[in-house]
Enzyme design. Structure first.
Site, PDB file in Angstrom:
ATOM      1  N   SER A  77       0.763  -0.970  -0.309  1.00  0.00           N
ATOM      2  CA  SER A  77      -0.045  -0.221   0.353  1.00  0.00           C
ATOM      3  C   SER A  77       0.769   1.071  -0.066  1.00  0.00           C
ATOM      4  O   SER A  77       2.178   1.475   1.031  1.00  0.00           O
ATOM      5  CB  SER A  77      -0.696  -0.420   0.973  1.00  0.00           C
ATOM      6  N   TYR A 124      -1.761  -0.092  10.392  1.00  0.00           N
ATOM      7  CA  TYR A 124      -2.364  -0.704   8.815  1.00  0.00           C
ATOM      8  C   TYR A 124      -0.792  -0.404   8.072  1.00  0.00           C
ATOM      9  O   TYR A 124      -0.271  -1.507   7.269  1.00  0.00           O
ATOM     10  CB  TYR A 124      -3.641  -0.041   8.322  1.00  0.00           C
ATOM     11  N   LYS A 183       2.099  -3.421   6.370  1.00  0.00           N
ATOM     12  CA  LYS A 183       2.083  -3.172   5.168  1.00  0.00           C
ATOM     13  C   LYS A 183       4.346  -3.410   4.198  1.00  0.00           C
ATOM     14  O   LYS A 183       4.008  -4.290   4.308  1.00  0.00           O
ATOM     15  CB  LYS A 183       1.411  -2.625   3.728  1.00  0.00           C
TER      16      LYS A 183
HETATM   17  C1  WQD Z   1      -9.891   9.752   0.174  1.00  0.00           C
HETATM   18  C2  WQD Z   1      -9.583  11.389   0.606  1.00  0.00           C
HETATM   19  C3  WQD Z   1      -9.555  12.961   2.848  1.00  0.00           C
HETATM   20  C4  WQD Z   1     -13.907  11.034   3.149  1.00  0.00           C
HETATM   21  C5  WQD Z   1      -6.957   5.324   2.662  1.00  0.00           C
HETATM   22  C6  WQD Z   1      -5.786   4.475   3.324  1.00  0.00           C
HETATM   23  C7  WQD Z   1      -4.867   4.268   2.871  1.00  0.00           C
HETATM   24  C8  WQD Z   1      -5.835   2.880   1.123  1.00  0.00           C
HETATM   25  C9  WQD Z   1      -6.515   3.991   0.654  1.00  0.00           C
HETATM   26  C10 WQD Z   1      -4.988   0.779   1.909  1.00  0.00           C
HETATM   27  C11 WQD Z   1      -8.896  12.241   1.939  1.00  0.00           C
HETATM   28  C12 WQD Z   1     -11.518  11.992   1.811  1.00  0.00           C
HETATM   29  C13 WQD Z   1     -12.970  11.082   3.059  1.00  0.00           C
HETATM   30  C14 WQD Z   1     -15.296  11.796   3.232  1.00  0.00           C
HETATM   31  C15 WQD Z   1     -13.275  13.469   2.846  1.00  0.00           C
HETATM   32  N1  WQD Z   1      -5.762   1.711   1.580  1.00  0.00           N
HETATM   33  N2  WQD Z   1     -12.040  12.898   2.426  1.00  0.00           N
HETATM   34  N3  WQD Z   1     -14.205  13.010   3.118  1.00  0.00           N
HETATM   35  O1  WQD Z   1      -6.972   7.920   2.920  1.00  0.00           O
HETATM   36  O2  WQD Z   1      -6.314   8.506   1.202  1.00  0.00           O
HETATM   37  O3  WQD Z   1      -5.694   6.270   2.031  1.00  0.00           O
HETATM   38  O4  WQD Z   1      -7.210   4.137   1.879  1.00  0.00           O
HETATM   39  O5  WQD Z   1      -4.542   0.108   1.146  1.00  0.00           O
HETATM   40  O6  WQD Z   1      -3.690   2.810   2.621  1.00  0.00           O
HETATM   41  O7  WQD Z   1      -4.951   5.085   3.889  1.00  0.00           O
HETATM   42  O8  WQD Z   1      -7.968   7.303   1.294  1.00  0.00           O
HETATM   43  O9  WQD Z   1     -10.630   7.458   0.916  1.00  0.00           O
HETATM   44  O10 WQD Z   1     -10.764   7.245   3.261  1.00  0.00           O
HETATM   45  O11 WQD Z   1      -9.564   8.894   1.813  1.00  0.00           O
HETATM   46  O12 WQD Z   1     -13.254  14.000   2.739  1.00  0.00           O
HETATM   47  O13 WQD Z   1     -16.072  11.563   3.734  1.00  0.00           O
HETATM   48  O14 WQD Z   1     -10.702  11.797   0.998  1.00  0.00           O
HETATM   49  O15 WQD Z   1      -9.147  13.001   4.423  1.00  0.00           O
HETATM   50  O16 WQD Z   1      -7.843  12.929   1.318  1.00  0.00           O
HETATM   51  P1  WQD Z   1      -6.763   7.888   2.101  1.00  0.00           P
HETATM   52  P2  WQD Z   1      -9.503   7.543   2.541  1.00  0.00           P
END
Ligand code: WQD
Length: 316
Positions: A118, A142, A146
């Protein structure tokens, strides 16, 4: 080719299983259905929990009996927030499960592995586009599991293991509606879920040092990601662990994703600005030069196809 897929009932795993099956490979999935969905499975399947100590013997027997040539390892816990709350559970599941899998593969002399890693291994990189040579400083359990997983796989070259570790950026969309991501744990499925419930969509911070103030991520279509796993198999042979970013190389901000979903859905849903989420880097976009050069792989889909496919799956 005979392939064993751990987590084959999962969102990404089921897409890889389908591509493998459609191209005539024998595939068997090992999944305890704790988060996977049985209906997604269209291959032989065994209910097995990797971190269970009894799994080593069961897996070894399976690898030998089915004459498995390649293992693709998806089965792991993947919620960042949950990993902060339950670090021991994450290490037990993700590291324990991988240790049991590698032990079984060594005993069965199965020496080819594609590993689901990841972008979380990078933590909060302060670069325009992240390359595989950038520092790996995960900021949550997490991401740590990885990175430790990659180290464990590096060490397994001592008994001849040949591996590719794929560092996923933000996977979304659906290759087939029935294989869509059913867990509302990431931005796009969360937004679709909130639209369905008539709730406002939350933007976690609009004051980041980006053009529109919201966070930028590299959203990759699950089919593009699945294809990278198939292409990875052809790279296996020499002992060692090659690491590749899998992303489009293009970033989209939260507001851009929201605008795309409004366009595709035709719904002008409410948006609320909430506080920034701890641990969110302002920007996380892949350099995919290495995988493009060495695999000849490139992303075929962009944000609009990702959102379209996710919306169609939600509507189906
Ligand atoms: C994306 C962006 C949030 C929800 C995670 C894991 C990573 C991978 C992918 C496994 C961020 C913003 C989110 C909401 C928002 N997983 N957001 N409102 O955190 O980039 O990555 O998932 O491998 O390891 O860390 O993904 O989809 O949670 O967030 O504004 O209701 O959307 O702040 O900037 P993230 P995410």
């Amino acid at each position: 080719m005979n392939v064993l897929v751990t987590g084959g009932a999962g969102y990404i795993g089921s897409h890889v299983v389908r591509l493998l099956s459609e191209s005539g490979n024998y595939v068997i999935s090992v999944d305890d259905l704790s988060t996977g969905i049985g209906d997604r499975l269209d291959c032989e399947a065994v209910d097995l929990t990797l971190e269970d100590p009894t799994s080593i013997k069961r897996l070894t027997d399976l690898l030998v009996e089915k004459n498995i040539e390649v293992v693709i390892h998806f089965a792991a816990r993947k919620q960042v927030g949950e990993s902060v709350e339950k670090p021991e559970f994450y290490f037990q599941s993700n590291i324990g499960g991988l240790a049991n899998l590698l032990t079984a593969m060594r005993q069965a002399e199965v020496k080819k592995l594609v590993f689901s890693s990841s972008a979380a291994v990078y933590g909060m990189p302060d670069v325009e586009k992240v390359t595989e040579l950038d520092k790996t400083e995960p900021i949550n359990p997490y991401g740590q599991t990885k990175l430790v997983g990659e180290w464990m796989i590096n060490n397994a070259s001592v008994w001849g293991l040949s591996a590719v570790s794929l560092r996923y950026f933000n996977v979304a969309g659906a290759g087939w509606p029935e294989l869509a991501d059913k867990q509302a744990l990431n931005l796009i499925p969360i937004i679709l879920d909130r639209i369905e419930r008539g709730e406002s969509v939350l933007v976690f911070g609009d004051n980041y040092p980006t053009d529109d103030g919201s966070c930028i991520r590299d959203y990759i279509h699950v089919l593009d990601l699945a294809r990278a796993h198939i292409d990875a198999i052809d790279q296996l042979g020499e002992p060692g662990n090659q690491v590749y970013n899998v992303g489009t190389g293009e970033g989209s901000s939260v507001f851009e994703v929201i605008a795309e979903i409004k366009k595709v859905s035709g719904i002008d849903f409410d948006v609320e600005i909430a506080g920034p989420r701890a641990g969110d880097p302002p920007k996380l976009v892949a350099s995919n030069a290495k995988i493009s050069k060495e695999f000849g792989w490139k992303a075929e889909f962009g944000l609009s196809e990702i959102v379209n496919s996710a919306w169609k799956a939600k509507e189906s």
